[in-house]
Design an enzyme around this catalytic site. Sequence first.
Site, short mmCIF file in Angstrom:
data_model
loop_
_atom_site.label_atom_id
_atom_site.label_comp_id
_atom_site.label_asym_id
_atom_site.label_seq_id
_atom_site.Cartn_x
_atom_site.Cartn_y
_atom_site.Cartn_z
N THR A 73 6.37 -27.71 70.98
CA THR A 73 7.73 -27.32 70.61
C THR A 73 7.85 -27.29 69.09
OG1 THR A 73 10.07 -27.73 71.06
CG2 THR A 73 8.72 -29.68 70.74
N ASN A 74 9.06 -27.26 68.56
CA ASN A 74 9.23 -27.22 67.11
C ASN A 74 10.40 -28.13 66.71
OD1 ASN A 74 11.75 -25.61 67.28
ND2 ASN A 74 10.35 -24.11 68.18
N ASP A 75 10.72 -28.13 65.44
CA ASP A 75 11.70 -29.10 64.92
C ASP A 75 13.15 -28.70 65.11
OD1 ASP A 75 10.19 -31.17 64.04
OD2 ASP A 75 9.77 -30.26 62.08
N SER A 76 13.41 -27.56 65.74
CA SER A 76 14.81 -27.13 65.85
C SER A 76 15.60 -28.09 66.74
CB SER A 76 14.85 -25.73 66.45
OG SER A 76 16.15 -25.44 66.87
N ALA A 117 14.98 -21.32 68.05
CA ALA A 117 13.64 -21.21 67.50
C ALA A 117 12.71 -20.99 68.69
CB ALA A 117 13.29 -22.48 66.75
#
Length: 402
Positions: free
Chosen positions: A211-214, A277
């Site tokens: 996943t990502n930091d959003s 994101a």
Amino acid sequence: MLDGKKIALYVTGGIAVYKAADLARSFIKEGAEVKVAMTKSAAQFVSPLTFQILTKNAVMTNTFEETEPEVVNHIHLADWADAAVIAPATANTIAKLANGLADNFVTSALLATTAPIFVVPAMNKNMYEHPATTNNLALLKERGAYIMNPDTGFLAEGYEGKGRFPEKERIVKELTGWLKQEQVSGPLSGKRVTVTAGGTKERIDPVRYITNDSSGKMGYRLAEAARDLGATVRLITASSLPVPNGMESVAVESAQDMYEAVSEAFDSTDVLIMAAAVSDYTPAKSSNQKIKKNTGNLIIEMAQTKDILKEMGQQKTDQFLIGFAAETQNIEEYAQRKLKEKNADMIVANDVSKEDAGFNVDTNEVHLYRKEGETIYLPLADKKEIAEKILQYAVEDMKKEG
Ligand code: CTP
């Protein structure tokens, strides 16, 4: 506070029915006209006559008792109301509504109504916390109903727990606030706005994902800002933040899920805001079983996901598309390229290498690249303020595009 409002009060069977009688009085005191429908079990607790005397209106309990030949009572009540309040709402009625059952006067009218539905659950703690009830309430919320949080305290069963019927003052306050929101008229009244938010999760196996930091905050603030400008909002979210009131939501996990949810909504969308994101890559094969440790390196092959914004850009007829560009360098060049390549109407670009902007913070600093206007710089501000400004320029551009 409820001046002139027509409230259909649906009373279902639980010990809190006696409190609903007082609630009906509060609505009337606040200026509302109240008509009551009760289930048979509710009528076991308090006589319909009590509600009839308090509201000065006939109380409906039986679908087949048609007192006025020119109207079908449950449809009449469903159409008459500005708001449908279910108080107390039992687990049983909640389950019926979630599944679209119409087996008594109350559930038939509630299936037929297009009025906003306000649910006041009150029941035993274990019934309230049962996954069936939790899922049913989540489903009703997803369809746009307002679900009140029950009070925690001494239950009729003789022990403490969550499930108590809230104080009438709190019910009136939350109902009034919610109805106000439902009714706002603004530059986006009558427009349907779809907002995506959060970082997608791409599964490697049942317990691992990429996943990502959003956090989803920017998308949520945009969804709220659109709602406050009068839009009907659908929030397609990969974030675990609680969904704001007054909007429909669809929970998704992966880029593919999000693509499907956006595609489904797109035909009936006027404005699409891709604040999510979305992962550009997903594991080419996701394993159904947990991957076991082995000697040597693990290589995961990644396949490209669909570019949702680009696909919608190709399909668009008269939708207004807002995309985001999270960049760490050459912001203007990349943002302008995305505007063209994705056939968007606006790209909101931010420099995610800055500490106060972009992912997982409450503030942002952005540039708006617009198909129909000059570039706008929005200096560092709360994401709420940034969201309001983005929509203000979008409304301006939509007017130009006609
Ligand atoms: N986006 C999308 N579908 C994807 C990836 C991105 O719809 N599979 C959307 C995002 O929601 C955002 C915009 O496209 O509104 C720009 O995303 P970004 O990740 O910045 O750009 P990419 O197109 O992925 O290009 P790059 O990774 O080269 O920056």
